[in-house]
Design a protein around this motif. Structure first.
Motif, short mmCIF file in Angstrom:
data_model
loop_
_atom_site.label_atom_id
_atom_site.label_comp_id
_atom_site.label_asym_id
_atom_site.label_seq_id
_atom_site.Cartn_x
_atom_site.Cartn_y
_atom_site.Cartn_z
N THR A 1 0.83 -1.20 0.00
CA THR A 1 0.00 0.00 0.00
C THR A 1 0.87 1.25 0.00
O THR A 1 2.02 1.23 0.41
N SER A 2 0.29 2.34 -0.47
CA SER A 2 0.98 3.63 -0.45
C SER A 2 -0.07 4.72 -0.26
O SER A 2 -1.06 4.77 -1.00
N PRO A 3 0.11 5.61 0.72
CA PRO A 3 1.20 5.64 1.69
C PRO A 3 1.08 4.50 2.71
O PRO A 3 0.02 3.90 2.83
N ARG A 4 2.16 4.25 3.42
CA ARG A 4 2.18 3.20 4.43
C ARG A 4 2.92 3.69 5.67
O ARG A 4 3.58 4.73 5.65
N SER A 5 2.79 2.93 6.74
CA SER A 5 3.55 3.26 7.95
C SER A 5 5.04 3.05 7.71
O SER A 5 5.44 2.18 6.94
N ARG A 6 5.85 3.84 8.40
CA ARG A 6 7.31 3.82 8.22
C ARG A 6 8.00 3.46 9.53
O ARG A 6 7.50 3.77 10.62
N VAL A 7 9.15 2.81 9.41
CA VAL A 7 9.93 2.41 10.59
C VAL A 7 11.35 2.96 10.46
O VAL A 7 12.07 2.61 9.52
N VAL A 8 11.72 3.82 11.39
CA VAL A 8 13.08 4.37 11.43
C VAL A 8 13.85 3.65 12.53
O VAL A 8 13.57 3.84 13.71
N LEU A 9 14.79 2.82 12.14
CA LEU A 9 15.61 2.09 13.11
C LEU A 9 16.76 2.99 13.51
O LEU A 9 17.85 2.92 12.95
N SER A 10 16.50 3.85 14.50
CA SER A 10 17.53 4.81 14.91
C SER A 10 18.73 4.08 15.50
O SER A 10 19.87 4.49 15.29
N GLU B 1 13.31 -0.06 1.50
CA GLU B 1 12.28 -0.46 2.46
C GLU B 1 12.72 -0.32 3.91
O GLU B 1 11.90 -0.43 4.82
N VAL B 2 14.02 -0.06 4.16
CA VAL B 2 14.43 0.18 5.55
C VAL B 2 13.99 1.57 6.01
O VAL B 2 14.08 1.88 7.21
N ASP B 3 13.56 2.42 5.09
CA ASP B 3 12.93 3.71 5.34
C ASP B 3 13.86 4.85 5.75
O ASP B 3 13.54 6.01 5.51
N ALA B 4 15.00 4.56 6.37
CA ALA B 4 15.91 5.65 6.74
C ALA B 4 17.32 5.10 6.88
O ALA B 4 17.52 4.01 7.41
N THR B 5 18.29 5.86 6.40
CA THR B 5 19.70 5.54 6.60
C THR B 5 20.09 6.02 7.99
O THR B 5 19.96 7.21 8.31
N THR B 6 20.54 5.10 8.82
CA THR B 6 20.89 5.45 10.20
C THR B 6 22.20 4.79 10.60
O THR B 6 22.76 3.99 9.86
N GLY B 7 22.66 5.12 11.78
CA GLY B 7 23.92 4.57 12.26
C GLY B 7 24.60 5.51 13.23
O GLY B 7 25.14 5.09 14.25
N ALA C 1 12.42 10.74 11.98
CA ALA C 1 11.05 10.27 12.20
C ALA C 1 10.09 11.43 12.47
O ALA C 1 8.95 11.42 11.99
N VAL C 2 10.54 12.43 13.21
CA VAL C 2 9.70 13.60 13.47
C VAL C 2 9.35 14.30 12.17
O VAL C 2 8.20 14.68 11.93
N GLY C 3 10.35 14.47 11.29
CA GLY C 3 10.09 15.09 9.99
C GLY C 3 9.09 14.29 9.17
O GLY C 3 8.19 14.86 8.53
N MET C 4 9.22 12.97 9.20
CA MET C 4 8.27 12.11 8.48
C MET C 4 6.86 12.27 9.04
O MET C 4 5.88 12.35 8.29
N ALA C 5 6.76 12.31 10.38
CA ALA C 5 5.44 12.40 11.01
C ALA C 5 4.76 13.73 10.68
O ALA C 5 3.55 13.78 10.41
N ILE C 6 5.52 14.82 10.69
CA ILE C 6 4.95 16.12 10.33
C ILE C 6 4.48 16.12 8.89
O ILE C 6 3.39 16.62 8.55
N THR C 7 5.30 15.55 8.00
CA THR C 7 4.94 15.49 6.58
C THR C 7 3.67 14.67 6.37
O THR C 7 2.77 15.07 5.60
#
Length: 269
Positions: free
Chosen positions: A52-61, A105-111, A120-126
């Protein structure tokens, strides 16, 4: 209706995938991957639909726990079991931290710890600005809570009343070398989150029934961001890894691999 028993079995299969990946890759972070896998398994099964699109996102901080995310993406058909065997090898898509350049599909580059919540905050506001009612999950490590940028993002989350943001703190109490709260004490963590005007859910993050109930509660909240304080055991499911800071990262020997897989097989039975 969520099948708790099926989720338990799936989480255990994902634990096996984590051990297999790190064993074959000769490097990785098993402790925090095993502690967070119950929560990640439930989130993806309950609320992330890649069709589906849009879909929920997961940011693995806490990006070093990416074996857990790869295991779940394998169970969802995004990554093949064969590809899991290439973890952290040259030219593999499966790097030691999430990277959207090879696996979007990992939704965010982190490390770099502390930065994922800002993403994630930016994604939620958008999402809210686009009238998109799906969720954004930010998966934080407890050691990561010692980063100043996290607290700036918590303030922002509450200010904008981001009720589509669900923060999960994987509270396994251990960082790279010692107890988290011996380094910088996070307590009283529940009181601090409430003082920041969050809806707080505290649970056992290795108890699938509590995980599911906690997520269902989160979905009912309005006008506040949600934080799930997920009390977990580092290295959960593998006898010699549990509550052992040595297994924050490291290679798994042949003998350790056999013991770990035997432990997880017993859990399945």
């Amino acid at each position: 209706m969520v099948d708790i028993d099926n989720l338990k079995k799936l989480a255990n299969e994902n634990r096996k995938k984590i051990i297999e990946m790190i064993y074959k890759g000769k490097a990785g972070h098993p402790g925090g991957s095993l502690s967070v896998i119950d929560m990640l398994t439930a989130i993806y099964e309950m609320d992330v639909d890649f069709n589906t699109s849009p879909r929920s996102r997961v940011v693995l901080s806490k990006g070093h726990a990416v074996p857990a995310q790869y295991a779940v993406l394998c169970s969802k058909g995004i990554i093949s079991e064969e590809e899991l065997g290439t973890f952290r090898t040259i030219n593999s898509r499966l790097q030691g931290h999430p990277y959207t350049g090879t696996i979007p599909e990992v939704d965010a580059t982190t490390g770099l710890l502390g930065q994922g919540l800002s993403i994630a905050v930016g994604m939620a506001i958008t999402k809210r600005n686009k009238n998109d009612n799906s969720h954004v999950y930010a998966i934080l490590g407890d050691g990561e809570m010692q980063e100043g940028q996290i607290w700036e993002s918590l303030l922002q989350s509450a200010h904008y009343k981001l009720d589509n943001l669900i923060i999960v703190i994987d509270y396994n109490k251990l960082s790279s070398f010692d107890a988290v709260n011996d380094s910088i004490n996070l307590e009283p963590l529940v009181d601090k989150m409430r003082a920041f005007n969050f809806h707080v859910i505290e649970l056992d993050g290795n108890d699938m029934e509590q995980v599911v109930n906690g997520l269902n509660e989160a979905y009912t909240v309005n006008d506040k961001p949600i934080v799930i304080i997920s009390n977990t055991v580092k290295g959960k499911g593998v006898s010699f890894m549990e509550n052992n800071p040595k297994w924050h990262s490291g290679a798994i020997s042949d003998e350790e691999y056999k013991i770990a897989m035997n432990d997880l097989q017993k859990e399945e039975e």
